[in-house]
Design a protein around this motif. Structure first.
Motif, PDB file in Angstrom:
ATOM      1  N   LEU A 175      85.463  37.678  23.571  1.00  0.00           N
ATOM      2  CA  LEU A 175      84.650  38.299  24.240  1.00  0.00           C
ATOM      3  C   LEU A 175      84.308  37.548  25.434  1.00  0.00           C
ATOM      4  N   LEU A 176      84.239  36.119  25.636  1.00  0.00           N
ATOM      5  CA  LEU A 176      83.707  35.386  26.725  1.00  0.00           C
ATOM      6  C   LEU A 176      84.597  35.616  27.762  1.00  0.00           C
ATOM      7  N   HIS A 177      86.020  35.588  27.639  1.00  0.00           N
ATOM      8  CA  HIS A 177      86.957  35.537  28.505  1.00  0.00           C
ATOM      9  C   HIS A 177      87.256  37.028  29.144  1.00  0.00           C
ATOM     10  N   ALA A 178      86.823  38.012  28.220  1.00  0.00           N
ATOM     11  CA  ALA A 178      87.066  39.144  28.370  1.00  0.00           C
ATOM     12  C   ALA A 178      86.082  39.944  29.609  1.00  0.00           C
ATOM     13  N   ALA A 179      84.800  39.013  29.204  1.00  0.00           N
ATOM     14  CA  ALA A 179      83.445  39.453  30.064  1.00  0.00           C
ATOM     15  C   ALA A 179      83.879  39.058  31.381  1.00  0.00           C
ATOM     16  N   MET A 180      84.138  37.897  31.655  1.00  0.00           N
ATOM     17  CA  MET A 180      84.298  37.103  32.721  1.00  0.00           C
ATOM     18  C   MET A 180      84.869  37.816  34.003  1.00  0.00           C
ATOM     19  N   ALA A 226      93.880  42.474  34.698  1.00  0.00           N
ATOM     20  CA  ALA A 226      94.362  42.958  36.122  1.00  0.00           C
ATOM     21  C   ALA A 226      94.971  44.327  36.269  1.00  0.00           C
ATOM     22  N   LEU A 227      95.380  44.866  34.860  1.00  0.00           N
ATOM     23  CA  LEU A 227      95.841  46.360  34.897  1.00  0.00           C
ATOM     24  C   LEU A 227      94.735  47.116  35.348  1.00  0.00           C
ATOM     25  N   ILE A 228      93.419  46.977  34.767  1.00  0.00           N
ATOM     26  CA  ILE A 228      92.509  48.038  34.818  1.00  0.00           C
ATOM     27  C   ILE A 228      91.191  47.736  35.883  1.00  0.00           C
ATOM     28  N   LYS A 229      91.431  46.668  36.341  1.00  0.00           N
ATOM     29  CA  LYS A 229      90.360  46.285  37.318  1.00  0.00           C
ATOM     30  C   LYS A 229      90.149  47.326  38.381  1.00  0.00           C
ATOM     31  N   LEU A 286      90.042  37.104  38.654  1.00  0.00           N
ATOM     32  CA  LEU A 286      90.262  38.581  38.510  1.00  0.00           C
ATOM     33  C   LEU A 286      88.888  39.365  38.163  1.00  0.00           C
ATOM     34  N   LEU A 287      88.268  39.682  39.502  1.00  0.00           N
ATOM     35  CA  LEU A 287      86.902  40.157  39.410  1.00  0.00           C
ATOM     36  C   LEU A 287      87.081  41.884  39.595  1.00  0.00           C
ATOM     37  N   ASP A 288      86.310  42.325  38.686  1.00  0.00           N
ATOM     38  CA  ASP A 288      86.410  43.854  38.742  1.00  0.00           C
ATOM     39  C   ASP A 288      85.444  44.545  39.558  1.00  0.00           C
ATOM     40  N   ARG A 289      85.678  45.806  40.036  1.00  0.00           N
ATOM     41  CA  ARG A 289      84.728  46.385  40.986  1.00  0.00           C
ATOM     42  C   ARG A 289      83.271  46.975  40.204  1.00  0.00           C
ATOM     43  N   SER A 290      83.493  47.084  38.848  1.00  0.00           N
ATOM     44  CA  SER A 290      82.328  47.249  38.068  1.00  0.00           C
ATOM     45  C   SER A 290      81.931  46.056  37.415  1.00  0.00           C
ATOM     46  N   THR A 291      80.480  45.647  37.690  1.00  0.00           N
ATOM     47  CA  THR A 291      80.052  44.406  37.106  1.00  0.00           C
ATOM     48  C   THR A 291      78.815  44.819  36.264  1.00  0.00           C
ATOM     49  N   LYS A 314      85.708  49.678  30.221  1.00  0.00           N
ATOM     50  CA  LYS A 314      86.695  48.618  30.298  1.00  0.00           C
ATOM     51  C   LYS A 314      86.622  47.418  29.568  1.00  0.00           C
ATOM     52  N   PHE A 315      85.442  46.980  29.424  1.00  0.00           N
ATOM     53  CA  PHE A 315      85.170  45.621  28.670  1.00  0.00           C
ATOM     54  C   PHE A 315      85.772  46.031  27.154  1.00  0.00           C
ATOM     55  N   PRO A 316      85.278  46.937  26.597  1.00  0.00           N
ATOM     56  CA  PRO A 316      85.626  47.213  25.098  1.00  0.00           C
ATOM     57  C   PRO A 316      87.028  47.550  24.909  1.00  0.00           C
ATOM     58  N   LEU A 317      87.650  48.091  26.082  1.00  0.00           N
ATOM     59  CA  LEU A 317      89.231  48.552  26.113  1.00  0.00           C
ATOM     60  C   LEU A 317      90.015  47.054  26.154  1.00  0.00           C
TER      61      LEU A 317
END
Length: 712
Positions: free
Chosen positions: A36-41, A353-356, A52-57, A365-368
């Motif tokens: 969970l921690l690394h998925a959330a980062m 990276a695939l869905i960011k 790998l920063l996502d557009r949705s924070t 995205k996070f649950p996915l």
């Protein structure tokens, strides 16, 4: 920013099996938190240390990250320290080094070679333009550390290896210069005081507070992750080495776990309050704020360190309180956790990276990422690891496929509810000329139990013990000791033996013999401790040859226990002892069991087995004819004991139908019968003055007699 979970290779059975189940459950929880921690980062606002920063924070995920990162690694190193001392005490230094090299160093090296390139591929694939160093390549970015090396998420194995390397010489120095254990007793007393109340998190967090105050750190990120250099930063080195030491001290006094369990709710409530307070002081949008000398920063430092230990103690206490029972699901997750942590980071980063750039909210995205990532990781564990040599390296056992999903024969089998077996015979046979001493005997010794092995002369008891000790080899079948061949020297370090016939140097004093014997063990008692423990101090300076037969048996018992064995073999230990000495030895045996030792007892004194045994095994002609608790063994026979105050002659009663024996003690008549109802009616008819009648189930002696007669 990486974290880790406790190494499943550390699954060593403590004395009380429930402690293992609780820590296994905590290990699985830590694993899920790590993923969970690394998925959330990827979704943390302004968290530029993640590539790998996502557009949705999400601020919500930021709070979750902050909380998980607050406790995970401290929790891991406490558990690691606890299990390290347990492994050291049970197996000795050389076995400890070999075990840690296989299950820590090998995964570190091989895991880095395999997974680090995959991490780089995931980062390059998902990068928006040229890669930047942490901090975005700004002028204020910290300089590269000395001995820079990208340990990535496997840094915890590297730091743990360093701590092991430091702990071994420190342990030897303490053993040498603290022979009277004054320093260790002081440390034990300090731990008892520290954990006696709600002040425990602040006391245990003091070293971390000191390290924080003298070294800059990112307030939001907590303990700086030592993943960029072969030299750990000061806060990380202090935090994790002190946590390891505290776990080590917990194992010195496992009763401390009760104190932790008692305060679990208060510690967790305090942890939540301190976490909220830290977030309030930090304020929104301050993920890159460095520590300062301002009073608010100093207050934050104290609250954060106390929060680290409130979470750690609260979670350990809650696990002990609510997850003490064995769970097949929990055990499976614990088994899988080591592999999942080693393999998860490149997969999680690839999914990020695939869905960011997908136009979806972080709540989708996070649950996915979590769901898909865990599904792939658990599947890979089940298909590629659990039943292969990889699982054997990581978990110490290779499971075999089947309905029971049992462990493969490469290690001792593990029956439900009893944990790892210490000694095992499987279909063992042994023949001496025309005499078949053992005929397909299967026997096991479980953690924390006293197994009484009973049987008439020639039943095979001594032969079975000799196979487990490596003194003989089976003609067929297998024997194992601590999962190894009984002839393996490393396995023997955990064993103490008191045989019925012993020859020792007659001219040496008792102290000299015990001192010599302790020198063979990696972490023994001192001679004075062994003598005090076995009540032989008064014999210390007497030559062994000048002792009585009973005194020699007492000294032999001291030799058996002086190495702090995990498994003790006692062959007719009370032969030659007077009543007082026998009671003292029984008391010492009970103390050893309470401390977590396992004992195999062979005796002809059936009342001894009845008083001490957890389980009883009855052998006849080399075969196991009965196995169970004392009550279970007694329950298989139909005999009853009847006693009363009566003037009837025992000889007369013994001649009645259904009576096996009759005797008298003073005015009391004792009768063993197969039909208690019929006997009572006849007694009342024969003696009108009969009184104080008692009927009870037959004892172990009667059960033993009936079982062996039937088997013969």
């Amino acid at each position: 920013m990486t974290t880790a979970t406790a190494d499943p290779a550390d699954r060593i059975e403590p004395a009380a099996g429930e402690r293992l189940h609780a820590l296994d459950a905590l290990r699985g929880f830590a694993l899920i938190c790590g993923v969970l921690l690394h998925a959330a980062m990827s979704y943390l606002p302004g968290f530029t240390v993640w590539p790998l920063l996502d557009r949705s924070t999400s601020t919500t995920l930021g709070v979750g990250f902050f909380t998980i990162h607050m406790f995970r690694m401290t929790l891991f190193f406490v558990i690691a320290g606890f299990f390290a001392r347990l492994l050291m005490e049970r197996r000795g230094v050389r076995a400890f080094v070999r075990n840690r090299a296989l299950r820590i160093v090998v995964p570190l090296v091989v895991g880095w070679i395999v997974f680090f390139p995959l991490i780089v591929v995931a980062i390059v694939w998902g990068a928006d333009g040229p890669l930047q160093p942490p901090g975005g390549g700004s002028a204020g970015a910290p300089p590269a550390p000395a001995l820079a090396f990208p340990l990535a998420h496997l840094w915890f194995l590297y730091v743990l290896t360093l701590i092991y390397a430091a702990a071994l010489p420190v342990r030897q120095l303490i053993a040498r210069f603290d022979a009277g254990e004054r320093l260790r007793r002081t440390a034990d007393a300090a731990m008892r005081v520290a954990l006696a109340g709600p002040w425990a998190p602040l006391v245990l967090g003091a070293p971390l507070i000191g390290a924080f105050l003298v070294s800059p750190w990112l307030l939001f990120a907590g303990i700086p992750t030592p993943d960029q250099s072969l030299i750990p930063n000061l806060p990380a080195a202090v935090a994790f080495s002190s946590a390891f030491t505290i776990g080590w001290l917990f194992h010195r006094q496992t009763a401390l776990l009760k104190a932790i369990e008692r305060w679990w709710a208060l510690h967790l409530a305090t942890a939540v309050a301190l976490t909220v307070a830290c977030l309030v002081i930090l304020g929104p949008g301050n993920s890159a704020q460095l520590s300062t000398t301002a009073p608010s920063a100093a207050l934050y430092t104290v609250l954060y360190a106390a929060g680290v230990w409130s979470w750690t103690l609260g979670l350990i206490g809650a696990a002990l309180r609510f997850f003490a029972g064995e769970s097949a699901v929990g055990r499976y997750v614990s088994d899988a956790s080591y592999w999942i942590y080693l393999a998860h980071l490149p997969l999680v980063m690839a999914l990020q990276a695939l869905i960011k750039d997908w136009p979806l909210h972080w709540a989708v995205k996070f649950p996915l990422v979590v769901t898909v990532g865990l599904a792939i990781l658990f599947a890979s564990y089940h298909l590629l690891v659990r039943y292969t040599f990889i699982g054997e390296v990581l978990n110490g056992v290779r499971h075999r496929r089947g309905r029971a999903d049992q462990e493969a024969p490469s290690g001792p089998p593990s029956p439900q509810g009893h944990g790892e077996l210490l000694a095992v015979l499987i279909n063992a046979s042994k023949q001496f000329g025309a005499v078949k001493a053992l005929d397909g005997l299967s026997l096991d010794v479980r953690p924390g139990e006293l197994l009484a092995v009973l049987g008439p002369n020639g039943a095979g008891k001594s032969t079975a013990i000799s196979l487990l000790l490596g003194l003989l080899e089976p003609d067929a079948g297998t024997a194992s000791l601590f999962g190894r061949a009984p002839s393996d020297v490393e396995a023997r370090y955990g064993v103490g033996v008191m045989m019925q016939e012993v020859t020792l140097p007659m001219e040496m004093t008792v102290r000299e013999i015990i001192t010599l014997t302790t020198s063979y063990y990696p972490a023994p008692m001192t001679a004075d401790e062994a003598m005090a423990h076995t009540h032989t101090t008064a014999l210390a300076n007497r030559p062994y040859g000048k002792l009585s037969a009973g005194q020699k048996r007492q000294v032999q018992f001291a030799l058996a226990v002086c190495g702090r064995p995990s498994l003790l073999f006692l062959d007719e230990p009370t032969v030659g002892l007077d009543v007082q000495a026998r009671e003292i030895l029984w008391t010492t045996i009970r103390q050893l069991l309470a401390q977590g030792a396992s004992i195999v007892l062979t005796t002809h004194y059936l009342e001894e087995a009845e008083a001490l045994a957890s389980r009883v095994a009855v052998l006849v002609k080399g075969r196991l004819v009965a196995m169970g608790t004392v009550d279970e063994i007694r329950g298989v026979v139909g005999r009853k004991r009847v006693s009363c105050l009566s003037a009837l002659p025992p000889e007369q009663v013994a001649s009645w139908e259904g009576v096996d024996s009759a005797s008298r003690t003073g005015n009391r008549l004792h009768v063993v019968t197969r039909d208690a109802d019929h006997l009572v009616r006849r007694l009342l008819a024969a003696d009108a003055l009969l009184r104080d009648l008692e009927v009870e189930r037959a004892g172990l002696a009667e059960a033993f007699t009936e079982i062996t007669q039937e088997a013969a």
